[in-house]
Design a protein around this motif. Structure first.
Motif, PDB file in Angstrom:
ATOM      1  N   SER A  88       1.103  -1.427   0.316  1.00  0.00           N
ATOM      2  CA  SER A  88       0.106  -0.095   0.145  1.00  0.00           C
ATOM      3  C   SER A  88       1.057   1.176   0.109  1.00  0.00           C
ATOM      4  CB  SER A  88      -0.869   0.388   1.306  1.00  0.00           C
ATOM      5  OG  SER A  88      -1.485  -1.160   1.097  1.00  0.00           O
ATOM      6  N   LYS A  89       1.893   1.216  -0.631  1.00  0.00           N
ATOM      7  CA  LYS A  89       3.181   2.484  -0.460  1.00  0.00           C
ATOM      8  C   LYS A  89       2.772   2.975  -2.156  1.00  0.00           C
ATOM      9  CE  LYS A  89       4.262   3.253   4.012  1.00  0.00           C
ATOM     10  NZ  LYS A  89       3.610   4.027   4.173  1.00  0.00           N
ATOM     11  N   HIS A  90       2.168   3.542  -2.475  1.00  0.00           N
ATOM     12  CA  HIS A  90       1.882   4.451  -3.899  1.00  0.00           C
ATOM     13  C   HIS A  90       2.926   5.500  -5.027  1.00  0.00           C
ATOM     14  CE1 HIS A  90      -0.859   1.403  -4.268  1.00  0.00           C
ATOM     15  NE2 HIS A  90      -2.264   1.993  -3.777  1.00  0.00           N
ATOM     16  N   LEU A  91       3.461   5.992  -3.487  1.00  0.00           N
ATOM     17  CA  LEU A  91       4.536   6.825  -3.869  1.00  0.00           C
ATOM     18  C   LEU A  91       5.633   6.457  -2.882  1.00  0.00           C
ATOM     19  CD1 LEU A  91       2.509  10.428  -4.014  1.00  0.00           C
ATOM     20  CD2 LEU A  91       3.780   9.012  -5.418  1.00  0.00           C
ATOM     21  N   GLU A  92       6.651   7.037  -3.350  1.00  0.00           N
ATOM     22  CA  GLU A  92       8.140   7.106  -1.527  1.00  0.00           C
ATOM     23  C   GLU A  92       7.626   8.550  -1.443  1.00  0.00           C
ATOM     24  OE1 GLU A  92      12.052   8.426  -3.987  1.00  0.00           O
ATOM     25  OE2 GLU A  92      11.434  10.307  -3.049  1.00  0.00           O
ATOM     26  N   THR A  93       8.152   7.999  -0.598  1.00  0.00           N
ATOM     27  CA  THR A  93       8.185   8.237   0.776  1.00  0.00           C
ATOM     28  C   THR A  93       9.486   8.940   2.004  1.00  0.00           C
ATOM     29  OG1 THR A  93       5.775   6.939   1.547  1.00  0.00           O
ATOM     30  CG2 THR A  93       6.492   8.560   3.481  1.00  0.00           C
ATOM     31  N   ALA A  94       9.505  10.191   2.046  1.00  0.00           N
ATOM     32  CA  ALA A  94      10.076  10.584   3.012  1.00  0.00           C
ATOM     33  C   ALA A  94      10.124  10.586   4.549  1.00  0.00           C
ATOM     34  CB  ALA A  94      10.924  11.649   2.422  1.00  0.00           C
ATOM     35  N   ARG A  95      10.904  10.234   5.352  1.00  0.00           N
ATOM     36  CA  ARG A  95      10.718  10.053   6.534  1.00  0.00           C
ATOM     37  C   ARG A  95      11.235  11.032   7.719  1.00  0.00           C
ATOM     38  NH1 ARG A  95       8.678   4.016   8.756  1.00  0.00           N
ATOM     39  NH2 ARG A  95       7.181   5.097   8.309  1.00  0.00           N
ATOM     40  N   MET A  96      11.417  11.424   8.853  1.00  0.00           N
ATOM     41  CA  MET A  96      12.668  11.426   9.504  1.00  0.00           C
ATOM     42  C   MET A  96      12.126  11.851  11.051  1.00  0.00           C
ATOM     43  SD  MET A  96      12.364  16.005   9.102  1.00  0.00           S
ATOM     44  CE  MET A  96      14.169  15.960   9.562  1.00  0.00           C
TER      45      MET A  96
END
Length: 580
Positions: free
Chosen positions: A162-170
């Motif tokens: 369910s991750k269709h887009l690149e996600t940035a995390r911090m």
């Protein structure tokens, strides 16, 4: 397992819902009636006429949807001190670099904050920047003011998860924040992978989400809640589960949303919209759910339901929407077919177990033990069902947990162990309940010739508990669930549950009095090398056989010493040699 025992296992949970005066014929009619109350009938203009005798036994889920509940929803979001610090840093980044993007917190955080619940799952949606671009700017700003940029990373797109887009995390102030861009998506007919993706408006992003209550935004720039579907807040207040777009279109784009709708409906005790139920139960959506969604994702949703605050309501929704065998799919070409109403038997076991857990006391089990107890109860009607695979017989429950839900192998092993052990424990219940005053006759441990009659209950129970370890109470609980109890004609469901609660407590106390509560921690008096030395053995299966005999002796003589055990082994072996 005998025919009588199988009958008890199949009928007992439903009998808990019915007066004991019901005949088998009436009981069968009731099962058929409950099964006929599928969700497809709930919107039919022609409602069945119900006999007064039956009205009192409608399922909880059927009654719960009759009138929507009102829920207290806050007018504005109140930020915690930590949230204020986080959002201040993000706004300061905008000012530092002259960025004109709007920062919006999306989805569950907004919903939970409006409902007055704590939430630490913060997802930031950006209207004209990629998440990675903005995170780089945040990190640069933090370094410029002497603060650390913690745990910056990028999660690649993964449609199966369910991750269709690149996600940035911090991590800001020890809270993980996800950053993605607003998007508009189109899906292929037979895939959950979007064929087209582009920057979208906040309104487009809201309408592409699964439910109206999850489509709300909190605009950090303006400190305001945005409801682009024009019904997210009203659905929160009225307690409705509704899709932003027509439900069939929404579910065919992403069939996982069916299970998410069910999970949120159960979690918040909200009512499923009638159009949503009709769409969820239609053949096209069921086929799409089976074909387009990975079994891992289905299993994750089910596990969240079972581990949640309303597991019975969630699984009942699945059953009512005729999705039970889509979710808990059977092996291909499985025969003989599962009998009609089996899904309802599963629900009734789950319901009885859930109520009994609360009656016994939730503190009796850890969260993990409770989770596996519910799985074991849900699949109890299938515990004796197997199928052939490459000439080997495999339990159907094993297939459902491992393949249909893609849960851990140890989950399947533990549920199967609980089923098998509860059957063994059930044969000990008469003796445990009467302090050993009933003759023991079991078919799962025959070699008791060397065990004194007075010690056989302790030996048999001890061996079982050494296998189950800290899960012995769970197995005892399951055996209590399927063990027949005397039910009076006038007894209601609560009284019947109290009888099972009392039986569980009686059996638990008997085991504690036998000194077996932590018997798996007791070290064997002698080991394999000592057995081989005492009996002049060179190894092989005889060593294991004599080790089991030594443990039986130890259980029968809890104050015995290693020397006494070795002397007994030598004497028993000598007798055996003479007889041979």
């Amino acid at each position: 397992m005998g025919t009588a025992l199988r009958s008890v296992i199949k009928l007992q949970p439903l009998q808990l819902l019915l007066p004991s005066s019901y005949s088998l014929e009436e009981f069968s009619k009731f099962v058929s009636f409950r099964h006929s109350l599928s969700i497809s009938n709930s919107w039919s203009p022609a409602k069945p006429r119900l006999r007064a005798k039956t009205l009192g036994f409608l399922s909880y889920a059927s009654m719960a949807t009759s009138s929507p509940l009102r829920h207290q929803v806050r007018d504005r979001i109140e930020l915690s001190d930590m949230e204020k610090k986080i959002f201040d840093r993000l706004l300061a980044t905008l000012r530092q670099f002259g960025l004109e993007t709007q920062l919006r917190v999306a989805g569950g955080w907004v919903r939970d904050k409006l409902l007055g619940k704590d939430c630490y799952d913060i997802d930031i949606a950006l209207d004209n920047m990629m998440g990675t671009e903005f995170v780089d700017k945040v990190r640069e700003y933090l370094l410029s003011v002497g603060e650390d940029a913690q745990g910056v990373c990028v999660i690649e797109s993964n449609p199966d998860q369910s991750k269709h887009l690149e996600t940035a995390r911090m991590r800001l102030f020890d809270i993980w924040i996800d950053f993605v861009n607003l998007r508009s998506e189109e899906y292929a007919e037979n895939s959950r992978i979007p064929t087209k993706q582009r920057f979208g408006t906040a309104e487009e992003d809201a309408y592409r989400r699964d439910l109206t209550i999850n489509s709300l935004f909190y605009n950090i720039n303006t400190d305001s809640v945005e409801d682009f579907t024009k019904r997210g807040i009203s659905d929160l207040k009225s307690g409705k589960i509704v899709t932003p777009l027509p439900p069939k279109e929404t579910f065919l784009d992403d069939p996982l949303r069916v299970l998410r709708a069910i999970r949120f409906g159960a979690r918040f005790d909200f009512t499923l919209d009638e159009d949503l139920k009709r769409a969820a139960a239609c053949d096209e959506v069921k086929e799409a759910l089976a074909a387009k969604i990975s079994r891992e994702r289905i299993g994750t949703e089910i596990d969240l339901m079972v581990s949640g605050n309303q597991p019975v309501k969630a699984i009942t929704y699945i059953c009512d929407l005729t999705l039970f065998w889509v979710v808990f799919s059977l092996p291909p070409g499985f025969e003989p077919p599962i009998t009609d109403g089996c899904d309802r038997h599963c629900i009734n076991y789950l319901d009885t177990t859930w109520n009994l857990i609360h009656l016994v006391g939730e503190s009796s089990f850890t969260d993990e033990q409770r989770r596996l107890t519910l799985y074991a109860a849900l699949f109890l009607p299938l515990r004796s069902t197997a199928y052939k695979d490459k000439k080997a017989k495999i339990p159907v429950v094993n297939h459902i947990i491992r393949e249909s839900l893609k849960r851990k192998g140890k989950d399947a092993e533990k549920v199967l162990e609980l089923h098998q052990s509860s059957y063994k424990l059930m044969s000990l219940i008469p003796c445990l309940a009467s302090n050993g005053d009933v003759n023991l006759d079991v078919d799962w441990m025959r070699d008791l010739a060397d065990v004194p009659l007075s010690s056989r209950l302790r030996v048999l129970t001890g061996f079982l508990l050494r296998e189950l370890k800290e899960y012995w109470r769970v197995a005892l609980f399951i055996s209590t669930l399927v063990h027949p109890v005397d039910i009076g004609e006038a007894e209601d469901e609560h009284s019947q549950l109290c009888k099972r609660r009392d039986l569980f407590k009686t059996l638990e106390n008997s085991i504690i009095k036998l000194g077996l509560e932590n018997i798996w921690d007791v070290k064997p008096l002698i080991n394999g090398k000592e057995v081989m030395s005492a009996l002049q053995l060179k190894g092989g299966p005889l060593v294991k056989e004599w080790l089991d005999k030594a443990m039986a002796w130890q259980l029968a003589h809890p104050s015995g010493t290693a020397e006494e055990c070795i002397d007994w082994l030598k004497e028993s072996n000598s007798k055996r040699v003479k007889m041979e």
